[in-house]
Scaffold this active site. Structure first.
Site, PDB file in Angstrom:
ATOM      1  N   ARG A 258    -102.572   1.168 -25.481  1.00 48.00           N
ATOM      2  CA  ARG A 258    -103.980   0.924 -25.813  1.00 48.00           C
ATOM      3  C   ARG A 258    -104.138   0.275 -27.198  1.00 48.00           C
ATOM      4  O   ARG A 258    -105.027  -0.559 -27.401  1.00 48.00           O
ATOM      5  CB  ARG A 258    -104.730   2.259 -25.764  1.00 48.00           C
ATOM      6  CG  ARG A 258    -106.222   2.116 -25.947  1.00 48.00           C
ATOM      7  CD  ARG A 258    -106.927   3.406 -25.624  1.00 48.00           C
ATOM      8  NE  ARG A 258    -108.368   3.267 -25.724  1.00 48.00           N
ATOM      9  CZ  ARG A 258    -109.138   4.063 -26.454  1.00 48.00           C
ATOM     10  NH1 ARG A 258    -108.598   5.060 -27.133  1.00 48.00           N
ATOM     11  NH2 ARG A 258    -110.438   3.868 -26.486  1.00 48.00           N
TER      12      ARG A 258
ATOM     13  N   HIS B  41    -106.516  -2.914 -28.161  1.00 48.45           N
ATOM     14  CA  HIS B  41    -107.588  -2.866 -29.166  1.00 48.45           C
ATOM     15  C   HIS B  41    -107.287  -3.775 -30.355  1.00 48.45           C
ATOM     16  O   HIS B  41    -108.192  -4.178 -31.075  1.00 48.45           O
ATOM     17  CB  HIS B  41    -107.824  -1.424 -29.619  1.00 48.45           C
ATOM     18  CG  HIS B  41    -108.608  -0.630 -28.621  1.00 48.45           C
ATOM     19  ND1 HIS B  41    -109.570   0.291 -28.967  1.00 48.45           N
ATOM     20  CD2 HIS B  41    -108.592  -0.640 -27.264  1.00 48.45           C
ATOM     21  CE1 HIS B  41    -110.098   0.824 -27.863  1.00 48.45           C
ATOM     22  NE2 HIS B  41    -109.506   0.279 -26.820  1.00 48.45           N
TER      23      HIS B  41
ATOM     24  N   ASN C  50    -112.870   3.220 -31.365  1.00 50.70           N
ATOM     25  CA  ASN C  50    -111.577   3.667 -31.911  1.00 50.70           C
ATOM     26  C   ASN C  50    -111.612   5.048 -32.551  1.00 50.70           C
ATOM     27  O   ASN C  50    -110.620   5.780 -32.526  1.00 50.70           O
ATOM     28  CB  ASN C  50    -111.096   2.664 -32.978  1.00 50.70           C
ATOM     29  CG  ASN C  50    -110.840   1.293 -32.382  1.00 50.70           C
ATOM     30  OD1 ASN C  50    -110.620   1.169 -31.181  1.00 50.70           O
ATOM     31  ND2 ASN C  50    -110.881   0.264 -33.215  1.00 50.70           N
TER      32      ASN C  50
ATOM     33  N   HIS D 104    -104.895   2.085 -17.101  1.00 52.45           N
ATOM     34  CA  HIS D 104    -105.441   3.443 -16.994  1.00 52.45           C
ATOM     35  C   HIS D 104    -104.693   4.286 -15.957  1.00 52.45           C
ATOM     36  O   HIS D 104    -105.153   5.347 -15.584  1.00 52.45           O
ATOM     37  CB  HIS D 104    -106.942   3.396 -16.693  1.00 52.45           C
ATOM     38  CG  HIS D 104    -107.758   2.912 -17.854  1.00 52.45           C
ATOM     39  ND1 HIS D 104    -109.120   2.706 -17.798  1.00 52.45           N
ATOM     40  CD2 HIS D 104    -107.404   2.581 -19.128  1.00 52.45           C
ATOM     41  CE1 HIS D 104    -109.555   2.275 -18.976  1.00 52.45           C
ATOM     42  NE2 HIS D 104    -108.536   2.174 -19.796  1.00 52.45           N
TER      43      HIS D 104
HETATM   44  C1  HEM Z   1    -111.684  -2.888 -18.925  1.00 54.12           C
HETATM   45  C2  HEM Z   1    -112.213  -2.383 -19.987  1.00 54.12           C
HETATM   46  C3  HEM Z   1    -111.752  -1.108 -20.627  1.00 54.12           C
HETATM   47  C4  HEM Z   1    -112.536  -0.076 -21.011  1.00 54.12           C
HETATM   48  C5  HEM Z   1    -114.043   0.014 -20.887  1.00 54.12           C
HETATM   49  C6  HEM Z   1    -111.664   0.942 -21.537  1.00 54.12           C
HETATM   50  C7  HEM Z   1    -112.083   2.138 -22.066  1.00 54.12           C
HETATM   51  C8  HEM Z   1    -111.260   3.193 -22.373  1.00 54.12           C
HETATM   52  C9  HEM Z   1    -111.703   4.478 -22.807  1.00 54.12           C
HETATM   53  C10 HEM Z   1    -113.154   4.869 -23.042  1.00 54.12           C
HETATM   54  C11 HEM Z   1    -110.612   5.274 -22.952  1.00 54.12           C
HETATM   55  C12 HEM Z   1    -110.594   6.730 -23.377  1.00 54.12           C
HETATM   56  C13 HEM Z   1    -110.880   6.836 -24.851  1.00 54.12           C
HETATM   57  C14 HEM Z   1    -111.293   8.229 -25.267  1.00 54.12           C
HETATM   58  O1  HEM Z   1    -112.046   8.858 -24.554  1.00 54.12           O
HETATM   59  O2  HEM Z   1    -110.840   8.665 -26.352  1.00 54.12           O
HETATM   60  C15 HEM Z   1    -109.467   4.476 -22.636  1.00 54.12           C
HETATM   61  C16 HEM Z   1    -108.174   4.923 -22.670  1.00 54.12           C
HETATM   62  C17 HEM Z   1    -107.096   4.117 -22.442  1.00 54.12           C
HETATM   63  N1  HEM Z   1    -107.116   2.753 -22.265  1.00 54.12           N
HETATM   64 FE1  HEM Z   1    -108.719   1.644 -21.811  1.00 54.12          FE
HETATM   65  N2  HEM Z   1    -110.377   0.515 -21.457  1.00 54.12           N
HETATM   66  C18 HEM Z   1    -110.381  -0.738 -20.916  1.00 54.12           C
HETATM   67  C19 HEM Z   1    -109.271  -1.546 -20.735  1.00 54.12           C
HETATM   68  C20 HEM Z   1    -108.001  -1.218 -21.124  1.00 54.12           C
HETATM   69  C21 HEM Z   1    -106.895  -2.135 -21.205  1.00 54.12           C
HETATM   70  C22 HEM Z   1    -107.005  -3.641 -20.950  1.00 54.12           C
HETATM   71  C23 HEM Z   1    -105.805  -1.418 -21.599  1.00 54.12           C
HETATM   72  C24 HEM Z   1    -104.410  -1.876 -21.861  1.00 54.12           C
HETATM   73  C25 HEM Z   1    -103.897  -2.976 -21.370  1.00 54.12           C
HETATM   74  C26 HEM Z   1    -106.231  -0.044 -21.727  1.00 54.12           C
HETATM   75  C27 HEM Z   1    -105.411   1.014 -22.010  1.00 54.12           C
HETATM   76  C28 HEM Z   1    -105.841   2.318 -22.124  1.00 54.12           C
HETATM   77  C29 HEM Z   1    -104.952   3.453 -22.158  1.00 54.12           C
HETATM   78  C30 HEM Z   1    -103.451   3.405 -21.933  1.00 54.12           C
HETATM   79  C31 HEM Z   1    -105.737   4.579 -22.393  1.00 54.12           C
HETATM   80  C32 HEM Z   1    -105.258   6.028 -22.600  1.00 54.12           C
HETATM   81  C33 HEM Z   1    -104.947   6.209 -24.087  1.00 54.12           C
HETATM   82  C34 HEM Z   1    -104.475   7.586 -24.488  1.00 54.12           C
HETATM   83  O3  HEM Z   1    -104.312   8.476 -23.657  1.00 54.12           O
HETATM   84  O4  HEM Z   1    -104.278   7.790 -25.714  1.00 54.12           O
HETATM   85  N3  HEM Z   1    -107.573   0.027 -21.468  1.00 54.12           N
HETATM   86  N4  HEM Z   1    -109.883   3.215 -22.296  1.00 54.12           N
END
Ligand code: HEM
Length: 331
Positions: A66, A70, A98, A197
């Site tokens: 992630r 970002h 973030n 995800h």
């Molecule tokens: C399509 C639009 C996207 C949205 C709206 C989005 C939004 C989010 C949100 C809200 C979270 C949880 C954050 C929290 O609650 O603290 C999350 C987690 C995550 N996102 Fe996305 N995301 C998107 C695309 C992506 C992309 C493109 C990647 C990587 C290529 C990605 C990788 C991740 C990963 C791996 C997590 C888990 C992180 C952890 O457990 O520490 N996301 N994302």
């Protein structure tokens, strides 16, 4: 005296290695062999730190993946996301998407410190992020791809852009498509990259709206599967518990596979932005969700391609930016 001599030597060695990098890269692009001569051990070093970090905390793979996303969505893949607050700028770490959410900074610090010992002023923080994202996917069971390298690090952070460019979890499909298009990414990239995800977790604040007030009428999102909805309510109450977490992929939270897409077909996507890939009435994204749910190899192939594309967003090369010595501050 000895320590000031050491500093001068370090400065000189930085200047020399940077000059070498500039003269040896005679085109603006990135390429996988960038560190072939200047730091051939770079990837082995990064991999060994990641193996240890992920064995201790399997979620770390998701957090590092992630971080690269970002980083790239805010003024390009330039490690701007890693900069702490300074008198010159506000850190992106403070921005809405973030704050209290991004993690993995300490792992990047450890990797950078080791690389500075072995190959001083050579491997950029932005390239460490790109390597770490790829290796995290591989260590979680996902695909391998060659990472184009040669990014340099920004000299400032972009707090406002972090608030504007990174999609919110309650985004509608049109917003997701628009924010990805702005980065030169299409619907294929959006759906494949959302497949990230398949690992990691989200906090209750990121999905509460779906449970209690999806469209301002105090009703839940009708596309949520009933049992899943009930389970989520027990994790995420109407108020409080903001930082309670739930896996983005309940079937296999630490395994990089295509179960994320299978869950979307069952109404078990955690975020609104996940489920709308299927329910958002855009034919192209609906079709892709179904294809990736059915065929993991096609998902892995497109994910790898899209990661390279995302990793190529506006890199700083040649004389632009710098190779930071410490990823948290400009030199
Ligand atoms: C399509 C639009 C996207 C949205 C709206 C989005 C939004 C989010 C949100 C809200 C979270 C949880 C954050 C929290 O609650 O603290 C999350 C987690 C995550 N996102 Fe996305 N995301 C998107 C695309 C992506 C992309 C493109 C990647 C990587 C290529 C990605 C990788 C991740 C990963 C791996 C997590 C888990 C992180 C952890 O457990 O520490 N996301 N994302």
């Amino acid at each position: 005296m000895a320590s000031s001599l050491g500093l001068v030597m370090l400065f000189l060695s930085c200047a020399i290695s940077q000059a070498f990098l500039v003269s040896s890269s005679n085109y603006g692009g990135l390429f996988p062999d960038f560190y072939q001569f200047s730091c051939p051990q770079a990837n082995d070093i990064i991999m060994s730190f990641l193996e240890e970090a992920i064995a201790k905390d399997p979620r770390m793979a998701a957090s590092l993946l992630r971080l690269h996303f970002h980083d790239c969505f805010v003024q390009g893949c330039d490690a701007s996301v890693l900069l702490d607050n300074s008198s010159e700028f506000k850190s992106e770490k403070e921005a809405g998407p973030n704050k209290n959410s991004l993690r993995g900074f300490e792992v990047i610090d450890q990797i950078k410190a080791k690389l500075e010992q072995v190959c001083p002023c050579t491997v950029s923080c932005a390239d460490i992020l790109a390597f770490a994202a790829r290796d995290s996917v591989v260590l979680s069971g996902g695909p391998y791809w060659e990472v184009p390298l040669g990014r340099r690090d920004s000299k400032r952070a972009y707090f406002n852009k972090a608030n504007v460019n990174i999609p919110a979890p309650n985004s509608k499909i049109q917003t997701l498509i628009r924010l990805f298009n702005r980065q030169g990414l299409n619907e294929k990239d959006l759906v494949a990259l959302s497949g990230a995800h398949t690992i990691g977790v989200a906090r209750c604040v990121s999905f509460r709206q779906r449970l209690y007030n999806q469209t301002g009428d105090h009703l839940p999102d009708a596309t949520l599967e009933k049992n899943y909805y009930n389970d989520l309510k027990s994790i995420c109450p109407t108020s409080g518990g903001n930082n309670n977490i739930s896996p983005l992929d309940i079937a296999s939270p630490n395994r990089f596979d295509n179960s994320y897409f299978k869950l979307l077909l069952l109404g078990k996507g955690l975020l609104n932005s996940d489920e709308v890939l299927l329910t958002g009435k855009v034919k192209k994204t609906q079709q892709l969700v179904k294809i990736y749910a059915e065929n993991e190899a096609i998902f892995f192939h497109q994910f790898s391609k899209s990661m390279v594309k995302m990793g190529n967003i506006s890199p700083l090369t040649e004389l632009k930016g710098e190779i930071r010595k410490n990823c948290r501050r400009v030199n």
